[in-house]
Design an enzyme around this catalytic site. Structure first.
Site, PDB file in Angstrom:
ATOM      1  CD  GLU A 148      -1.903  -2.344   1.263  1.00 46.28           C
ATOM      2  OE1 GLU A 148      -0.767  -2.683   1.671  1.00 46.28           O
ATOM      3  OE2 GLU A 148      -2.806  -3.167   1.035  1.00 46.28           O
ATOM      4  CG  HIS A 205     -11.152  -6.569   6.510  1.00 46.40           C
ATOM      5  ND1 HIS A 205     -10.210  -6.883   7.442  1.00 46.40           N
ATOM      6  CD2 HIS A 205     -10.717  -7.120   5.347  1.00 46.40           C
ATOM      7  CE1 HIS A 205      -9.246  -7.609   6.888  1.00 46.40           C
ATOM      8  NE2 HIS A 205      -9.522  -7.759   5.611  1.00 46.40           N
TER       9      HIS A 205
END
Ligand SMILES: Cc1ncc(C[n+]2csc(CCOP(=O)(O)OP(=O)(O)O)c2C)c(N)n1
Ligand SMILES: [Mg+2]
Length: 676
Positions: free
Chosen positions: A409, A478
């Site tokens: 990321e 999440h």
């Protein structure tokens, strides 16, 4: 103490076939200019004329001069906090550098960046950086852009031995290697990261040896030898230009001064060690070689020194006489002018699409209209993303523009920023929005601030997007709603569409914006039914709220998945005779407070709903704004509805209880309606 054995390798003469006597003299001139600049900068700092801090590169001048001489003017350069030498060697104007260090309006960053942010986009100097290691990630993006631009330009990212232990080093090396990017990773190993000896915190035999792991060439060189640096960078540049990808160079060197001009650290190096290294003064070594080559004699050298001193004095006098920047000029630097957008939104029409398909259509239409639009992310290519948002793009626009990335990321996001700086419009996907926490440097420190701190010339058209929110039982890592992390950062816009129509139009707007946009989607909205969405390309002006449902007794401001729930609450209360006006701001920043305030002036009551925890949520901002601008119209305090102070739980029943629902909203509305 540093490893003195490295000295054994130094001092060996290296020869470059390409360098004639005049080249040596020119390089010596550059090195003298760097040294004098640093010496005077330090004096000005001690005199209180330069503030904050700055990092001297005295002792490391051969690296800047040698590397930049091997580059072409159009090649890009990214540097770090100790970057004065690199920018001078790449041709930056010393007057404007001094002006920046003095915080003046004529400085490279308009006095808003200082020493650690000097950039000169006219010379492809894409900026120094205050974040250790960031230039490597940005470099992958700039190199990707140049590769896609097909112009043959390459680039270099300078970083220190300390930065080689940042995760971004590994992510960027891997990304550059797998994508064969034209980038030179140049590590200036001055053997310390602040006070910490490199060898105490660096595993392995050398930093250069790490290149093996990525299958790219790596070499360790004498960083105090101008020719050795020139040769190594020239070799790496040839490889990069030939399409053979990145190279890692580690140059051993030593900084003569303390870590920074501000640093007043207890001694962590011995004076013997410092003296040993001064014996390998890169300036004197090149002076002797230049004299031996016949390009200079002793008197000529003295003349060069005097010439440089005069230039530097004139430059700093010029800088001292410049004006300070104004607050208005600073405000104008924060965000780029908005491109001309469709001023009126098209009618929704009869064609229907899901929220998801509407976003995909915005990608496809934007990519069709502008070949510079590219998409980066994990699994966004071949399978079209795990939620299918980029479905079909890979087949239609190809692997160069729709790029499956490593699971990196930090590198993906900084790569996006670097590519944007050199002409791309980049869509970066965070597979689940929670993973954006690993992208924070790119978004918060780089993208949001680049235009402001780099002198107003950096363009950063990047959309950072992904699905946030709970509702499908993916648990605490999440499912978060993280909008406030971004709303509080000047330089970022935050969009949060709740309908398919808004999702398509706002995504098109975000991609057209010249500044960074955080684009929040919601997993539950992905599951929604088809809604009317015009087929043609259109944009939506950010900062314009939508009155989703008109009403007269209470205003409810809601975003994303909460909009539908607010409507359900309103429907229920209507049966009880309470009329609710539901407003969806559509963009959290810019925020359309005018529409919200006008509504409250009509209804005299307000409830703000978001899925994120109530404490510290942006509902507080809206409540405060209503209080500031519509206090006299309020019949009750503004109520807020948000999640409790708890990570999102996995258990089905608990997750449902965690998320505000129509009952919670209705309850809050009733509490303000029945108050007076
Ligand atoms: C991400 C990050 N961590 C820590 C710092 C504080 N810091 C600034 S420079 C520096 C040392 C860097 O060492 P190195 O990369 O070897 O560069 P050098 O200063 O030796 O040129 C540190 C710890 C920072 N600016 N950014
Ligand atoms: Mg170092």
């Amino acid at each position: 103490m540093a490893d003195i054995s490295v000295l054994n390798d130094l001092g060996k003469p290296t020869q470059s076939n390409r360098l004639g006597p005049q080249d040596l003299r020119d390089a010596l001139h550059v090195m003298l200019r760097i040294r004098r600049f640093e010496v005077r900068a330090k004096e000005l700092f001690l005199a209180g004329i330069i503030k904050g801090t700055a990092h001297s590169s005295v002792g490391q001048e051969a690296i800047a001069a040698g590397a930049c001489r091997a580059l072409e003017p159009d090649d890009f350069l990214l540097t770090h906090h100790r970057g004065h030498g690199h920018t001078i060697a790449k041709g930056a104007d010393i007057r404007r550098m001094f002006a920046e260090l003095m915080g003046k309006a004529e400085g490279y960053c308009g006095g808003l960046g200082g020493s650690m942010h000097i950039a000169d986009f006219d010379r492809n100097i894409l900026g120094a950086n205050g974040i250790v290691g960031a230039g490597m990630g940005l470099g992958t993006g700039a190199a990707l852009a140049e590769k896609l631009n097909g112009n043959g330009h390459i680039g270099i990212s300078f970083f220190g031995d300390g930065a080689a232990n940042e995760g971004i080093f590994h992510e960027a090396m891997n990304l550059a290697a797998v994508w064969n990017l034209p980038l030179i990773f140049f590590c200036e190993n001055n053997q310390y990261g602040l006070s910490t000896p490199s060898r105490a915190v660096t595993a392995g035999t050398s930093i250069a040896a790490r290149s093996d792991a990525y299958g790219v060439p790596g070499e360790r060189i004498d960083g105090n030898d101008f020719s050795a640096v020139f040769d190594a960078v020239e070799r790496a540049a040839l490889r990069a230009r030939a399409g053979d990808g990145p190279t890692l160079i580690e140059a051993l060197t030593y900084r003569w001064d303390d870590h920074s001009m501000r640093a007043n650290l207890p001694s962590y190096r011995t004076s013997d060690e410092e003296d040993d290294w001064k014996g390998f003064d890169p300036v004197l070594r090149l002076r002797d070689r230049t004299i031996a080559a016949g390009a200079l004699d002793g008197a000529g050298y003295d003349g060069l020194v005097t010439e440089v001193e005069t230039e530097i004095e004139e430059a700093l006098e010029w800088a001292k006489n410049q004006a300070d920047p104004s607050i208005d000029a600073a405000m104008a630097m924060v965000a780029p002018p908005r491109p001309a957008l469709h001023l009126s939104e098209p009618l929704p029409g009869d064609r229907r699409l899901t929220y998801k398909a509407a976003i995909t259509e915005a990608f496809a239409q934007s990519m069709e209209r502008d070949e510079n639009v590219i998409v980066l992310g994990e699994d966004v290519g071949r399978i079209g993303g795990i939620f299918g948002l980029t479905e079909g793009l890979f087949e239609r626009f190809g692997p160069e523009r729709v790029r499956d990335t490593p699971i990196s990321e930090g590198a993906i996001a900084t790569c996006g920023v670097g590519a944007a700086m050199l002409g791309k419009r980049v869509v970066v996907e965070a597979q689940l929005w929670d993973f954006v926490t690993l992208m924070m440097d790119a978004i918060v420190n780089q993208a949001a601030k680049a235009r402001f701190m780099l002198g107003g010339k950096a363009r950063v058209p990047v959309v950072f997007r992904g699905p946030q929110g709970a509702g499908i039982r993916l648990a605490a890592q999440h499912c978060q709603s993280l909008e406030t992390l971004f709303a509080n950062v000047p330089g970022l816009e935050v969009y949060a569409p709740a309908s398919a129509y808004d999702a398509k139009g706002l995504m098109a707007t975000a991609i057209q914006s010249d500044g960074p946009v955080v684009f929040l989607e919601h997993k539950l909205l992905y599951l929604g039914a088809e809604q009317p969405v015009p087929e043609a390309f259109y944009t939506i002006e950010p900062g314009r709220a939508r009155i989703v449902r008109p009403g007269s007794h209470c205003t409810v401001v809601a975003t994303l998945a909460m909009v539908e729930r607010a409507i359900q609450a309103a429907d229920r209360l209507e049966k009880k005779g309470i009329s609710i006006e539901v407003i969806d701001p559509r963009t959290i920043k810019p925020l359309d407070m005018a529409t919200i305030v006008a509504s409250v002036q009509k209804t005299n009551r307000a409830v703000v709903v978001h899925e994120a925890p109530q404490f510290g949520g942006f509902g507080g901002e809206i409540a405060a704004g209503i209080m500031e601008r519509a206090f006299d119209w309020l019949d009750a305090p503004v109520a807020r509805v948000g999640a409790p102070e708890m990570p999102v739980p996995y258990n089905d029943r608990l997750e449902r209880a965690y998320m505000p629902d129509a009952s919670d909203i209705a309850h809050a509305i009733e509490s303000v309606c029945y108050r007076s």
